[in-house]
Each structure stands twice: as structure tokens, then as C-alpha cells.
Design an enzyme around this catalytic site. Sequence first.
Site, PDB file in Angstrom:
ATOM      1  N   ASP A 183      -3.324  -9.083  -1.969  1.00 33.26           N
ATOM      2  CA  ASP A 183      -4.173  -9.879  -1.106  1.00 33.26           C
ATOM      3  C   ASP A 183      -5.569  -9.816  -0.917  1.00 33.26           C
ATOM      4  OD1 ASP A 183      -4.351 -12.543   0.888  1.00 33.26           O
ATOM      5  OD2 ASP A 183      -3.660 -11.441   2.299  1.00 33.26           O
ATOM      6  N   MET A 184      -6.066  -9.522  -2.126  1.00 37.83           N
ATOM      7  CA  MET A 184      -7.523  -8.888  -2.092  1.00 37.83           C
ATOM      8  C   MET A 184      -8.642  -9.834  -2.021  1.00 37.83           C
ATOM      9  SD  MET A 184      -8.605  -5.914  -2.571  1.00 37.83           S
ATOM     10  CE  MET A 184     -10.002  -6.414  -1.223  1.00 37.83           C
TER      11      MET A 184
END
Length: 272
Positions: A183-184
Site C-alpha cells: 500500500d505504498m
Amino acid sequence: MTTELQESWYAEVAAVFGSEVAETKPVQGGDISEVLHVRLEDGQELAVKRGPYVGTEARMLQAMSVAGAPVPTVLHQGGRLLCLDWLEETGASPAGWKALGKGLRILHNVESGEYGWIEDYSLGSVPMLNGAQEDWPSFWAENRLMPMTEGIPRDLAARVYTLARTLGDRLPEKPQAALLHGDMWSGNALFSGKEAWLIDPACYHGHAEVDLAMLELFGTPDAAFWDGYGSEEPERSERTAVYQLWPALTHLRLFGESYRGMVERLLDSVGA
């Protein structure tokens, strides 16, 4: 006056750390878990998260820590409670962006023999199915894009389905199964001086470009990030929209029609 529920986790924190809770402040974010900045009477400061998935998050953070990536230290996890060391945020700088690039590269250098993760996860109400797949296009189709077709408008679902059926021609069959943050986006990087920490992971093993595409979805990383991260794979830009589609669909499901235009633009860009 504290509620009975507050008193329960207050007591757990006091028992673990040997000091009573003196002050709590909500922290911005918390789509998956409630996040608090907690100060104990002895002066120690904690990041406290409460929610149904904190045990999974703790295991992800520990895996990232073993890899050598910069993450907050897990101090305690039990039930719906996760306590981390408190990291003071000072804002992004070129040095911080370079540190983030180095940290993400360390993470991506950890390789697995298969794509997926040991357990499923969730971003809010959107499930992340992490069952292992032998090849990467199958994982991205079956575990990421196809599950989205049941929670979005039918016209978009048809286009996503069409794209999913063509991934064998668009994505590499067996790229290195890197350890991904998952979930960068920049909000999940905590910058402190010349350091950067990876927070709020949604880990699994997959193509490293997924994290890079996500990081570029809502903004442009500072050039120093690429100095820290190093070389990119050839023709990465041709795959970026395919990887950005999943977080865009996630936002559409979580936050509604305001993200429809983003999804449509990404589908248009890949000809689906």
C-alpha cells in the site's frame, strides 16, 4: 471519563509497559485501524493501533524488520491492540526521499518462491486475497483485478474483466517475487529528518513495480527517491497503469464516484 473499553486497553498497556496512560491523541489516518499517539506517565511515547487486523500488521512489520527495512518497532501486540514505538514526523526532504528509496529497495531484495502471502488482508472493506499463485499474471488477475468486478459499476466491471483476461500478454510471467509493502503511497512513508520509515503495510510477495506504481499514483516522488532506489526494470512505464488500476479501484469502492474518472483514465490508457 474513560469508557469501559478504554479502561480495558489502558490496563493492558499499563501492565505491559509498567506505566499508566497519561494522554492520548488521535492520529490522522486510521482507515483500517484507530491510531493514537499515547504518552505514558513515565514519559514513554507509543503509537497505539486498535482494530481487527493489527495482528496481521504486526506480523508484516516483523517480516519487514527481519528483511532490514526501516519500520517502527513492534513493542506489543495482543488481540485488537498493537503498540509501536512513536516516530516523530518532521516532513519530507531530499535526504528523506533518498532514504525511502533505499529502504524500499532493501524490502524488494527479499525474494520468495511464490506470489502471495501467508494470510489474506483487507484495506477497509476491500479484501486483499493473498492465496499463492504459480505465475504473476494469474495472481494479478485472480487475486487483485477480478475480485473488484463485483463491487463497482457494471460497465467498469466489464472493462476490468476484459483486461484481466489479457494479463498474460501484458505482464511478465515470473518476475522476482519481491517482498512488497503493498500500500505504498507517500502517506505510508513517515519522514523524520534524513530518515524515512515504512508504515501501515499490506505485505505480500509480487512484482516490485507494484509498489513503485502505487507511489506514483497520487504524486511524483522526489528525484532523490530514485537515487536511493536504484535502477528500474526495462519498459516499466508500459505496466504502470495496469498496476495502478487496483489501488484506483480500491479507492472507488471505498470512497465512491469521485474516483471513477481515475479508473476510466487508467482503463483507457491500457486500451481496455
